[in-house]
Design a protein around this motif. Structure first.
Motif, PDB file in Angstrom:
ATOM      1  N   ARG A 111     -20.239  45.314 -32.922  1.00  0.00           N
ATOM      2  CA  ARG A 111     -21.142  44.433 -33.668  1.00  0.00           C
ATOM      3  C   ARG A 111     -22.555  44.991 -33.684  1.00  0.00           C
ATOM      4  N   THR A 112     -23.061  45.398 -32.535  1.00  0.00           N
ATOM      5  CA  THR A 112     -24.417  45.932 -32.446  1.00  0.00           C
ATOM      6  C   THR A 112     -24.562  47.181 -33.305  1.00  0.00           C
ATOM      7  N   LEU A 113     -23.594  48.083 -33.212  1.00  0.00           N
ATOM      8  CA  LEU A 113     -23.651  49.316 -33.992  1.00  0.00           C
ATOM      9  C   LEU A 113     -23.582  49.053 -35.490  1.00  0.00           C
ATOM     10  N   VAL A 114     -22.751  48.117 -35.907  1.00  0.00           N
ATOM     11  CA  VAL A 114     -22.626  47.803 -37.337  1.00  0.00           C
ATOM     12  C   VAL A 114     -23.965  47.353 -37.909  1.00  0.00           C
ATOM     13  N   PHE A 115     -24.701  46.548 -37.143  1.00  0.00           N
ATOM     14  CA  PHE A 115     -25.974  46.047 -37.664  1.00  0.00           C
ATOM     15  C   PHE A 115     -27.130  47.025 -37.454  1.00  0.00           C
ATOM     16  N   GLN A 116     -27.071  47.852 -36.423  1.00  0.00           N
ATOM     17  CA  GLN A 116     -28.167  48.783 -36.164  1.00  0.00           C
ATOM     18  C   GLN A 116     -28.009  50.111 -36.895  1.00  0.00           C
ATOM     19  N   GLU A 117     -26.784  50.506 -37.148  1.00  0.00           N
ATOM     20  CA  GLU A 117     -26.508  51.789 -37.803  1.00  0.00           C
ATOM     21  C   GLU A 117     -25.766  51.533 -39.113  1.00  0.00           C
ATOM     22  N   ALA A 118     -26.493  51.405 -40.195  1.00  0.00           N
ATOM     23  CA  ALA A 118     -25.883  51.102 -41.494  1.00  0.00           C
ATOM     24  C   ALA A 118     -24.814  52.121 -41.856  1.00  0.00           C
ATOM     25  N   ARG A 119     -24.978  53.347 -41.392  1.00  0.00           N
ATOM     26  CA  ARG A 119     -24.013  54.403 -41.727  1.00  0.00           C
ATOM     27  C   ARG A 119     -22.648  54.154 -41.104  1.00  0.00           C
ATOM     28  N   LEU A 120     -22.591  53.405 -40.006  1.00  0.00           N
ATOM     29  CA  LEU A 120     -21.305  53.164 -39.355  1.00  0.00           C
ATOM     30  C   LEU A 120     -20.359  52.388 -40.266  1.00  0.00           C
ATOM     31  N   ALA A 121     -20.824  51.295 -40.839  1.00  0.00           N
ATOM     32  CA  ALA A 121     -19.967  50.502 -41.726  1.00  0.00           C
ATOM     33  C   ALA A 121     -19.507  51.353 -42.909  1.00  0.00           C
ATOM     34  N   ALA A 122     -20.413  52.137 -43.472  1.00  0.00           N
ATOM     35  CA  ALA A 122     -20.049  53.010 -44.590  1.00  0.00           C
ATOM     36  C   ALA A 122     -19.034  54.058 -44.139  1.00  0.00           C
ATOM     37  N   ALA A 123     -19.225  54.623 -42.954  1.00  0.00           N
ATOM     38  CA  ALA A 123     -18.312  55.653 -42.453  1.00  0.00           C
ATOM     39  C   ALA A 123     -16.914  55.086 -42.224  1.00  0.00           C
ATOM     40  N   LEU A 124     -16.822  53.881 -41.701  1.00  0.00           N
ATOM     41  CA  LEU A 124     -15.503  53.276 -41.482  1.00  0.00           C
ATOM     42  C   LEU A 124     -14.757  53.129 -42.804  1.00  0.00           C
ATOM     43  N   TRP A 125     -15.488  52.870 -43.870  1.00  0.00           N
ATOM     44  CA  TRP A 125     -14.888  52.713 -45.192  1.00  0.00           C
ATOM     45  C   TRP A 125     -14.601  54.072 -45.833  1.00  0.00           C
ATOM     46  N   GLU A 126     -15.532  55.010 -45.704  1.00  0.00           N
ATOM     47  CA  GLU A 126     -15.451  56.246 -46.475  1.00  0.00           C
ATOM     48  C   GLU A 126     -14.662  57.368 -45.810  1.00  0.00           C
ATOM     49  N   LEU A 127     -14.653  57.451 -44.493  1.00  0.00           N
ATOM     50  CA  LEU A 127     -13.919  58.529 -43.820  1.00  0.00           C
ATOM     51  C   LEU A 127     -12.416  58.381 -44.029  1.00  0.00           C
ATOM     52  N   ASP A 128     -11.737  59.503 -44.225  1.00  0.00           N
ATOM     53  CA  ASP A 128     -10.276  59.452 -44.357  1.00  0.00           C
ATOM     54  C   ASP A 128      -9.638  58.908 -43.085  1.00  0.00           C
ATOM     55  N   ASP A 129     -10.163  59.318 -41.932  1.00  0.00           N
ATOM     56  CA  ASP A 129      -9.617  58.864 -40.653  1.00  0.00           C
ATOM     57  C   ASP A 129     -10.758  58.538 -39.695  1.00  0.00           C
ATOM     58  N   PRO A 130     -11.222  57.289 -39.713  1.00  0.00           N
ATOM     59  CA  PRO A 130     -12.335  56.905 -38.841  1.00  0.00           C
ATOM     60  C   PRO A 130     -11.924  56.565 -37.406  1.00  0.00           C
ATOM     61  N   MET A 131     -10.670  56.834 -37.041  1.00  0.00           N
ATOM     62  CA  MET A 131     -10.195  56.414 -35.724  1.00  0.00           C
ATOM     63  C   MET A 131     -10.906  57.153 -34.583  1.00  0.00           C
ATOM     64  N   ALA A 132     -11.306  58.408 -34.777  1.00  0.00           N
ATOM     65  CA  ALA A 132     -12.028  59.119 -33.721  1.00  0.00           C
ATOM     66  C   ALA A 132     -13.364  58.435 -33.431  1.00  0.00           C
ATOM     67  N   LEU A 133     -13.998  57.939 -34.459  1.00  0.00           N
ATOM     68  CA  LEU A 133     -15.249  57.206 -34.308  1.00  0.00           C
ATOM     69  C   LEU A 133     -15.024  55.931 -33.490  1.00  0.00           C
ATOM     70  N   LEU A 134     -13.987  55.184 -33.831  1.00  0.00           N
ATOM     71  CA  LEU A 134     -13.668  53.961 -33.079  1.00  0.00           C
ATOM     72  C   LEU A 134     -13.256  54.277 -31.649  1.00  0.00           C
ATOM     73  N   ASP A 135     -12.549  55.398 -31.462  1.00  0.00           N
ATOM     74  CA  ASP A 135     -12.118  55.774 -30.118  1.00  0.00           C
ATOM     75  C   ASP A 135     -13.327  56.088 -29.240  1.00  0.00           C
ATOM     76  N   ASP A 136     -14.322  56.746 -29.802  1.00  0.00           N
ATOM     77  CA  ASP A 136     -15.535  57.062 -29.044  1.00  0.00           C
ATOM     78  C   ASP A 136     -16.230  55.770 -28.595  1.00  0.00           C
ATOM     79  N   ILE A 137     -16.330  54.805 -29.487  1.00  0.00           N
ATOM     80  CA  ILE A 137     -16.949  53.519 -29.140  1.00  0.00           C
ATOM     81  C   ILE A 137     -16.132  52.828 -28.052  1.00  0.00           C
ATOM     82  N   ALA A 138     -14.807  52.813 -28.210  1.00  0.00           N
ATOM     83  CA  ALA A 138     -13.932  52.168 -27.224  1.00  0.00           C
ATOM     84  C   ALA A 138     -14.065  52.824 -25.852  1.00  0.00           C
ATOM     85  N   LEU A 139     -14.097  54.142 -25.810  1.00  0.00           N
ATOM     86  CA  LEU A 139     -14.225  54.848 -24.523  1.00  0.00           C
ATOM     87  C   LEU A 139     -15.551  54.528 -23.843  1.00  0.00           C
TER      88      LEU A 139
END
Length: 167
Positions: free
Chosen positions: A19-47
């Motif tokens: 939630r914090t990243l989505v609102f502070q980093e506008a590029r994150l929401a766009a990246a989740l939509w635009e990247l072919d495979d955004p799972m590495a990004l989510l995995d980094d946040i989860a770790l």
């Protein structure tokens, strides 16, 4: 028998880190939509969340392979729905929806400032079936309970969101 406490990694990923990243980093929401495979990004946040929880003496595990990501359109807007591992305690989420209020049908040259909205479909107990609550987090950090939610299924969640976003 008392209700279980929310798991640190599950709760912190949904309600704090992502939630914090989505609102502070506008590029994150766009990246989740635009990247072919955004799972590495989510995995980094989860770790990072798991490490922080362990640092606080909390156990728990959360990895991207436990998440299911759906890229949908809500009207003309990009919407990413993330299914979480099955919740076991109140306030844990079945799903998250990250909605960008930019028009996918507009000219790519248009300079749209994409406002974002962040919704959760939360577990609130068994009575006798799982009971859900639809909530929204604001950019200012307010958590709004919008009342009883739909069945914990992606289509039902998105249909319910459309009532709040497109009306």
């Amino acid at each position: 028998m008392s209700e279980p406490e929310p798991r640190c990694a599950h709760y912190q990923f949904v309600h704090v880190a992502l939630r914090t990243l989505v609102f502070q980093e506008a590029r994150l929401a766009a990246a989740l939509w635009e990247l072919d495979d955004p799972m590495a990004l989510l995995d980094d946040i989860a770790l990072q969340v798991v490490r922080a929880c362990r640092g606080e003496g909390e156990g728990g595990e959360l990895r991207a392979e436990q998440l299911t990501l759906h890229k949908l359109r809500l009207g003309a807007h990009p919407c990413v729905v993330i299914e979480m591992p099955e919740p076991v305690a109140a306030t844990e989420a079945f799903m998250i929806a990250i909605l960008e209020l930019r028009d996918l049908d507009a000219s790519p040259d248009s300079d749209q400032a994409a406002e974002r909205r962040y919704f959760t479909l939360e577990y609130s107990g068994h009575r006798p079936a799982p009971h859900t609550v639809l909530c929204e987090w604001t950019a200012q950090g307010s958590h709004m309970n919008m009342g009883g939610g739909p069945e914990p299924e992606v289509g039902a969640f998105v249909t319910e969101l459309a009532r709040f976003v497109l009306d």
